[in-house]
Scaffold this active site. Structure first.
Site, PDB file in Angstrom:
ATOM      1  N   HIS A  48      35.268  41.937  35.544  1.00  0.00           N
ATOM      2  CA  HIS A  48      36.699  41.875  35.247  1.00  0.00           C
ATOM      3  C   HIS A  48      37.182  43.168  34.586  1.00  0.00           C
ATOM      4  O   HIS A  48      38.238  43.704  34.918  1.00  0.00           O
ATOM      5  CB  HIS A  48      36.966  40.667  34.344  1.00  0.00           C
ATOM      6  CG  HIS A  48      38.343  40.653  33.781  1.00  0.00           C
ATOM      7  ND1 HIS A  48      38.589  40.770  32.438  1.00  0.00           N
ATOM      8  CD2 HIS A  48      39.562  40.565  34.381  1.00  0.00           C
ATOM      9  CE1 HIS A  48      39.890  40.739  32.228  1.00  0.00           C
ATOM     10  NE2 HIS A  48      40.505  40.621  33.379  1.00  0.00           N
ATOM     11  N   GLU A  99      37.631  45.701  37.144  1.00  0.00           N
ATOM     12  CA  GLU A  99      38.902  45.521  37.880  1.00  0.00           C
ATOM     13  C   GLU A  99      40.012  46.344  37.209  1.00  0.00           C
ATOM     14  O   GLU A  99      40.820  46.991  37.879  1.00  0.00           O
ATOM     15  CB  GLU A  99      39.259  44.031  37.899  1.00  0.00           C
ATOM     16  CG  GLU A  99      40.646  43.712  38.416  1.00  0.00           C
ATOM     17  CD  GLU A  99      41.267  42.547  37.657  1.00  0.00           C
ATOM     18  OE1 GLU A  99      40.648  41.480  37.554  1.00  0.00           O
ATOM     19  OE2 GLU A  99      42.389  42.728  37.140  1.00  0.00           O
ATOM     20  N   HIS A 100      40.031  46.319  35.877  1.00  0.00           N
ATOM     21  CA  HIS A 100      41.037  47.121  35.154  1.00  0.00           C
ATOM     22  C   HIS A 100      40.847  48.615  35.427  1.00  0.00           C
ATOM     23  O   HIS A 100      41.823  49.365  35.540  1.00  0.00           O
ATOM     24  CB  HIS A 100      40.923  46.871  33.650  1.00  0.00           C
ATOM     25  CG  HIS A 100      41.513  45.567  33.211  1.00  0.00           C
ATOM     26  ND1 HIS A 100      42.442  45.475  32.206  1.00  0.00           N
ATOM     27  CD2 HIS A 100      41.310  44.299  33.648  1.00  0.00           C
ATOM     28  CE1 HIS A 100      42.785  44.213  32.035  1.00  0.00           C
ATOM     29  NE2 HIS A 100      42.103  43.469  32.894  1.00  0.00           N
ATOM     30  N   GLU A 143      43.007  40.543  26.226  1.00  0.00           N
ATOM     31  CA  GLU A 143      43.153  39.495  27.242  1.00  0.00           C
ATOM     32  C   GLU A 143      42.251  38.310  26.898  1.00  0.00           C
ATOM     33  O   GLU A 143      42.631  37.148  27.063  1.00  0.00           O
ATOM     34  CB  GLU A 143      42.818  40.063  28.629  1.00  0.00           C
ATOM     35  CG  GLU A 143      43.158  39.108  29.752  1.00  0.00           C
ATOM     36  CD  GLU A 143      42.928  39.697  31.146  1.00  0.00           C
ATOM     37  OE1 GLU A 143      42.619  40.908  31.252  1.00  0.00           O
ATOM     38  OE2 GLU A 143      43.048  38.936  32.121  1.00  0.00           O
TER      39      GLU A 143
END
Lengths: 429, 446
Positions: free
Chosen positions: B73, B76-77, B153
């Site tokens: 994840h 992904e950023h 997040e």
């Protein structure tokens, strides 16, 4: 009655909607939440059918009735395959025109709404959104809680809902919308067939479409700290009053707001997230409403970085108001807003929503078709003028959901000065 | 409220549950493969002047190293932080400049990047996606700043969200060894240890054309797309096929329970039963069963717990499908004044009913009608159609799975539903977590 139709035969699907121009902002203050409560109660028993029977009937058609209330309006609608449209319309008319307001369901609904307040308190973002309007708007209709509060919910009952229904469900208030696999003639026939006998109260009906008053200005940096235990992250809303959607300055100000916090690469996102990693997201937006509402910034940093983030956002806000937009920023946003508008109209339902919104907020009927052209025509001078007229970086309402004992010393240490500070418990409203 | 809760759980898990589109869309699905292994799927859709470009990589959080949970994840950023020819944040800036929308999501099984733009921007968008597929630039500075963003997040989605903490606990109970025990958001301490080298290895292993699927749906034509993909994607080098470690979760043979004491206003209980993987045809019967249990306010769980017993304010469930064996989830949010034991007993009784008695014909028809309507609803937006294609391809190993859904649901019988209930919804196969307000925590809780 008004009727809007967005026909599209691509899919065998129809959206049907009724919107009343009466919402939570029209409730008496001692009955906050009445429009919401009454709207919900309509579907809990109608035309002799119990709530269970109504739900089963809608479910069997592969649809469900949606009910929505905001400050300015109350909406009822469903989406259904065309083959089931007539049957769903019959149920829809039962709910809207022949509600039974069963006392037992009224009691259940009151309990459920009280529980939904508890649920909301488990969501820090929603909690900030709940406290913020009251703090910003005070006694203005937009300061009301659409869902109500613990005290006003205690007062709700089926008789109040019945009276609300009698008052609002009259011919001139009904705005019908259909989208999808349906023609204007078919929609008109359905409306006439199922809603042709809606009562009319005569000339007095128009009084229900109340204009929204101006907001009383508040001055200074006002901090409302919503104290909740064990937070590792703070939810921050910062805002000020802003012009109504129909105001001539709204469009120039919306360009300025978008440049400040409306895209993934806007100033706020760039400075807060991309450069410093202080928050997963941050934004600024202008509310679209019938009356003057708000320009609101949202950011959610860690508890440890709350003071640093707040100081940064306030500084950016001040710079934005003082220095205005760079020409390249204004050009970028004009391009973005004029091009991206097509995405907001991608489906018949989107197009219907826009038509209904502009009708209920008093915008011209060609707003949608001329939006891109109008955005491109906004000059740098008009943007600067709107910013100068409306931005008040020293008169902001700040709401923070956080753990007060942990946050206060951090705010003091950072040297942040407020004109007023109020701390309230998260479950006090 | 039940909708809100279900949406919160689904969204925060970064799991996409889309109901299949219809057969007419399937007949317009075109697919081909470039020599470097990139698979391309295309559906022309001229309802609106919009086209969506989505790139799915078969790389999710289950593929990240066991000591770097959350890295897929976080990576992904990093895909938005610049490449050889595109500066940091410029991908998003370019897409916004044409009025488009872009974003990405990571699940346990895949990572997807999506852009929805006007047709005039299709070529440039394809060029941007090809650029970051192999030309990404990783720097310490951007890794450090995105690590902080991802930690925020995590605070948002997990630490400050009691429902997600409950779901996280259920996953940790249900899975003892499989990577699904940890949601894609990861663990803060492990995120601290992610280095440039880790990211580069992950990129080189999984972000290859032969491990990707490009999906385009919208207002364009196949010939244009073939020409543009040849131009921008064909030059990208094929990589080695990723080596994958297949961890098998041992069968569960007794019920696992836990209480979680949190600062929560509305208590919640969540149950999870192991089910088969996403490619297994039992999923159709499970989805119909899920609809009977929680589709609409006349559903069994809602009718029983909210209406009849009046102990809960919301009750439902959903199929948590995955490439490897997933879960069938049920939940109830109940009043603090209610007896938790009674709420749990009611949930279990309703599940037991599905094992012991055939569902009636009316319920079955209702569930099919609901699924058929949802299938059409999902075809309204090109982005939803593309996301469904990609998810079905990587989770069910069948990109066209969704298009046969209507027929598969229609073929599900009452006996099928009883069979899957008897196969999966067993007490011994369940993990159960109760979130209780701190002051109400029962002594002796596990």
């Amino acid at each position: 009655m008004k009727l809007f139709v967005e026909e599209s035969r691509e899919l065998p699907l129809v959206r049907a909607q009724v919107t009343l121009p009466i919402g939570g902002g029209d409730d008496a203050s001692e009955l906050d939440g009445l429009a919401h409560f009454s709207s919900d109660l309509l579907a809990r028993g109608a035309a002799g059918k119990s709530r269970t029977e109504l739900d089963a009937a809608f479910d069997a058609l592969g649809t469900s009735l949606g009910v929505g209330t905001n400050h300015d309006s109350s909406s009822f609608g469903f989406s259904v395959l065309h083959e089931h449209l007539d049957a769903a319309m019959a149920l829809f008319a039962d709910v809207l025109l022949r509600p039974d307001f069963p006392a037992k369901e009224s009691e259940k609904l009151r309990r459920e709404l009280a529980a939904s307040l508890d649920e909301l308190r488990d969501d820090d973002g929603a909690l900030a959104q709940r406290f913020f309007p009251r703090a910003l708007y005070g006694d203005h209709p937009y300061g009301r809680s659409v869902i109500g509060n613990s005290q006003t919910l205690e007062r709700m009952n089926s008789e109040l809902a019945r009276r609300w229904h009698e008052r609002v469900m009259v011919k001139t208030n009904l705005v019908f919308g259909f989208a999808g696999a349906i023609s204007a003639a078919e929609a008109s026939a359905l409306v006439d067939g199922y809603f042709g006998h809606v009562p009319s109260h005569g000339a007095g009906e128009k009084a229900l479409l109340s204009a929204r008053p101006a907001l009383a200005p508040k001055t200074g940096l006002r901090l409302l700290l919503i104290d909740k235990p064990e937070r590792t992250q703070s939810q921050i809303l910062i805002g000020q009053p802003a012009p109504a959607w129909s105001h001539p300055d709204f469009l120039p100000l919306s360009i300025a707001t978008c440049a400040f916090g409306g895209t993934f690469t806007a100033r706020l996102m760039n400075e807060v997230r991309s450069k410093r990693g202080l928050s997963y997201g941050t934004s600024a937006r202008l509310s679209h409403a019938r009356g003057p509402k708000a320009l609101t910034c949202h950011v959610f940093p860690s508890l440890e970085q709350t003071a640093e983030t707040l100081e940064l956002v306030l500084r950016l806000y001040q710079e934005w108001a003082d220095q205005g937009l760079r020409p390249d920023e204004a050009d970028f946003v004009r391009g973005y807003l004029s091009s991206s508008f097509a995405f907001q109209l991608a489906t018949p339902e989107d197009r219907l929503d826009l038509q209904l919104s502009i009708a209920l907020c008093g915008l011209p009927a060609d707003y949608g078709t001329r939006y891109a052209e109008k955005v491109r025509a906004v000059s740098d001078q008009q943007i600067a003028h709107a910013m100068q007229q409306h931005l008040r970086p020293r008169d902001l309402q700040i709401c923070i959901v956080s753990t007060a004992d942990a946050l206060r010393p951090r705010l003091e240490q950072a040297g942040l000065k407020f004109d007023s500070i109020e701390t309230v418990a998260f479950d006090s409203y | 409220m039940r909708t809100t809760m279900m949406r919160a759980m689904k969204t925060a898990c970064l799991l996409v549950l889309l109901v299949p589109a219809g057969a007419d869309a399937a007949s317009h699905l075109h697919s081909w493969q470039l020599e470097n292994g990139l698979r391309i799927l295309f559906i022309a859709d001229h309802k609106a002047p919009v086209v969506t470009v989505q790139v799915f990589f078969h790389a999710g959080s289950k593929d990240e190293p066991a000591n770097k949970r959350g890295m897929a994840h976080m990576f992904e950023h990093m895909m938005f932080k610049g490449s050889v020819h595109v500066r940091p944040e410029e991908h998003a800036h370019f897409i916004s400049a044409v009025g488009g929308q872009d974003n990405a999501f990571t699940t346990d099984d895949l990572t997807a990047y999506h852009n929805t733009v006007p047709p005039s921007a299709l070529e440039f968008t394809l060029q941007l996606e090809a650029e970051r597929m192999r030309n990404l630039l990783l720097t310490q500075k951007t890794i450090d700043s995105e690590r902080e963003v991802v930690k925020e997040e995590l605070r948002l989605r997990l630490e400050n969200n009691p429902i997600m903490q409950g779901l996280d606990k259920v996953l940790h109970l249900a899975y003892t060894v499989h990577p699904y025990r940890q949601s894609a958001i990861g663990e803060k301490a492990m995120l601290e240890t992610v280095t440039i080298s880790d990211c580069q290895k992950f990129y080189d292993a999984y972000y290859r054309p032969n491990n990707a699927t490009l999906i385009v749906v919208g207002d364009t034509d196949e010939m244009t797309l073939r020409r543009l993909t040849e131009k921008y994607f064909a030059p990208l080098a094929r990589g080695q096929d990723p080596s994958r470690t297949h961890i098998v979760e041992p069968p569960q043979d007794e019920k696992r329970s836990a209480n979680l004491s949190l600062s929560v206003q509305l208590p919640v209980m969540i149950g999870a039963y192991h089910i088969a993987n996403g490619a297994n045809d039992d999923r159709y019967a499970l989805e119909v069963l899920q609809q009977i249990l929680s589709g609409g306010e006349s559903s069994r769980l809602y009718s029983r717990l909210v209406r009849k017993d009046k102990t809960a304010v919301a009750a439902g469930g959903f199929v948590f499908d995955h490439e490897d064996p997933g879960l069938f989830l049920i939940y109830a949010a109940y009043l603090p004044s209610s007896d938790a034991v009674r709420v749990e007993a009611a949930l279990q009784e309703e599940i037991a009913r599905t094992r012991h008695y055939l569902v009636d014909a009316h319920e079955l028809t209702k569930a099919r009608n609901q699924l058929a309507a949802q299938a059409v609803f999902r075809r309204e937006r090109v982005a939803d159609v593309a996301t469904q294609l990609g998810t079905d391809g990587l989770v069910a190993h069948n990109f066209e799975r969704g298009f046969s859904g209507d027929r598969k649901y229609d073929a599900v019988t009452a006996e099928d539903i009883t069979r899957v209930a008897q196969k999966y919804l067993l007490d011994s196969n369940e993990s159960f977590v109760t979130l209780v307000p701190q002051s109400k925590n029962q002594p002796g809780a596990k």
